[in-house]
Design a protein around this motif. Sequence first.
Motif, PDB file in Angstrom:
ATOM      1  N   GLU A  67      42.666  55.801  85.357  1.00 43.96           N
ATOM      2  CA  GLU A  67      44.007  56.272  85.729  1.00 43.96           C
ATOM      3  C   GLU A  67      45.056  55.782  84.738  1.00 43.96           C
ATOM      4  O   GLU A  67      45.889  56.563  84.267  1.00 43.96           O
ATOM      5  N   ARG A  68      45.026  54.487  84.413  1.00 42.35           N
ATOM      6  CA  ARG A  68      46.001  53.922  83.472  1.00 42.35           C
ATOM      7  C   ARG A  68      45.903  54.565  82.095  1.00 42.35           C
ATOM      8  O   ARG A  68      46.905  54.704  81.392  1.00 42.35           O
ATOM      9  N   ALA A  69      44.691  54.965  81.701  1.00 42.39           N
ATOM     10  CA  ALA A  69      44.493  55.591  80.394  1.00 42.39           C
ATOM     11  C   ALA A  69      44.915  57.058  80.402  1.00 42.39           C
ATOM     12  O   ALA A  69      44.961  57.687  79.342  1.00 42.39           O
ATOM     13  N   GLY A  70      45.189  57.603  81.577  1.00 42.60           N
ATOM     14  CA  GLY A  70      45.600  59.003  81.667  1.00 42.60           C
ATOM     15  C   GLY A  70      44.476  59.989  81.392  1.00 42.60           C
ATOM     16  O   GLY A  70      44.737  61.125  80.995  1.00 42.60           O
ATOM     17  N   LEU A  71      43.237  59.557  81.595  1.00 41.42           N
ATOM     18  CA  LEU A  71      42.116  60.465  81.359  1.00 41.42           C
ATOM     19  C   LEU A  71      42.025  61.492  82.489  1.00 41.42           C
ATOM     20  O   LEU A  71      42.280  61.175  83.649  1.00 41.42           O
ATOM     21  N   PRO A  72      41.634  62.727  82.158  1.00 41.00           N
ATOM     22  CA  PRO A  72      41.553  63.790  83.159  1.00 41.00           C
ATOM     23  C   PRO A  72      40.262  63.695  83.988  1.00 41.00           C
ATOM     24  O   PRO A  72      39.311  64.443  83.785  1.00 41.00           O
ATOM     25  N   LEU A  73      40.245  62.803  84.951  1.00 46.33           N
ATOM     26  CA  LEU A  73      39.067  62.580  85.783  1.00 46.33           C
ATOM     27  C   LEU A  73      38.834  63.770  86.701  1.00 46.33           C
ATOM     28  O   LEU A  73      39.748  64.240  87.369  1.00 46.33           O
ATOM     29  N   ASP A  74      37.593  64.238  86.747  1.00 46.00           N
ATOM     30  CA  ASP A  74      37.224  65.323  87.653  1.00 46.00           C
ATOM     31  C   ASP A  74      36.438  64.779  88.840  1.00 46.00           C
ATOM     32  O   ASP A  74      36.720  65.093  89.980  1.00 46.00           O
ATOM     33  N   GLU A  75      35.450  63.929  88.555  1.00 46.85           N
ATOM     34  CA  GLU A  75      34.652  63.336  89.627  1.00 46.85           C
ATOM     35  C   GLU A  75      34.004  62.044  89.139  1.00 46.85           C
ATOM     36  O   GLU A  75      33.755  61.869  87.954  1.00 46.85           O
ATOM     37  N   MET A  76      33.722  61.168  90.107  1.00 45.31           N
ATOM     38  CA  MET A  76      33.095  59.893  89.757  1.00 45.31           C
ATOM     39  C   MET A  76      32.342  59.359  90.971  1.00 45.31           C
ATOM     40  O   MET A  76      32.844  59.384  92.090  1.00 45.31           O
ATOM     41  N   ASP A  77      31.130  58.902  90.738  1.00 51.48           N
ATOM     42  CA  ASP A  77      30.374  58.177  91.751  1.00 51.48           C
ATOM     43  C   ASP A  77      29.460  57.191  91.034  1.00 51.48           C
ATOM     44  O   ASP A  77      29.447  57.126  89.812  1.00 51.48           O
ATOM     45  N   MET A  78      28.731  56.425  91.799  1.00 53.62           N
ATOM     46  CA  MET A  78      27.918  55.403  91.163  1.00 53.62           C
ATOM     47  C   MET A  78      26.815  54.942  92.102  1.00 53.62           C
ATOM     48  O   MET A  78      26.993  54.921  93.318  1.00 53.62           O
ATOM     49  N   SER A  79      25.709  54.580  91.533  1.00 52.28           N
ATOM     50  CA  SER A  79      24.676  53.852  92.258  1.00 52.28           C
ATOM     51  C   SER A  79      24.494  52.524  91.529  1.00 52.28           C
ATOM     52  O   SER A  79      24.738  52.427  90.328  1.00 52.28           O
TER      53      SER A  79
END
Length: 150
Positions: A67-79
């Motif tokens: 968010e701070r970097a201003g990247l255009p995030l679409d989706e994120m998850d993790m295991s």
Amino acid sequence: MAKHHFHLKADWPGGRNNVGTIEADKLKTEISVPTEMDGPGIGTNPDEMLLGAAATCYIITLGAMIERAGLPLDEMDMSSEGVVDVTKGVITYEEIIHRPVVRLKPEATMDDLTKLQRIAEKAEESCMISRAIKGNVDVKLEADLTVNEG
């Protein structure tokens, strides 16, 4: 300098294979030795709790940094996976492996993807829990970072 204090109360009836409880501000659960270690497997256990602390710290840190970097995030998850060795009755938490899957929006550039790679690595180094266990538990990152197609 701000200091934050977190409190947890644990009730344990005694003995290895009993079931106890823990309670903190937003957490209340039963605890016991996991079935993998010949326990009753009721509620959670220290192995899951450490893995949960490391995983939630990492994913929250990663999200904040994206968010701070201003990247255009679409989706994120993790295991995440915790590896615990039991040899001759000695239990050693050996490593934690985070496997985040991050997809940027189709308009993302190659520079954005390069920045995301740096951020994914920096988030692991910046996470408070990773820093707390450093030197005792190896934390590894197996990130899947791409741009979604439009």
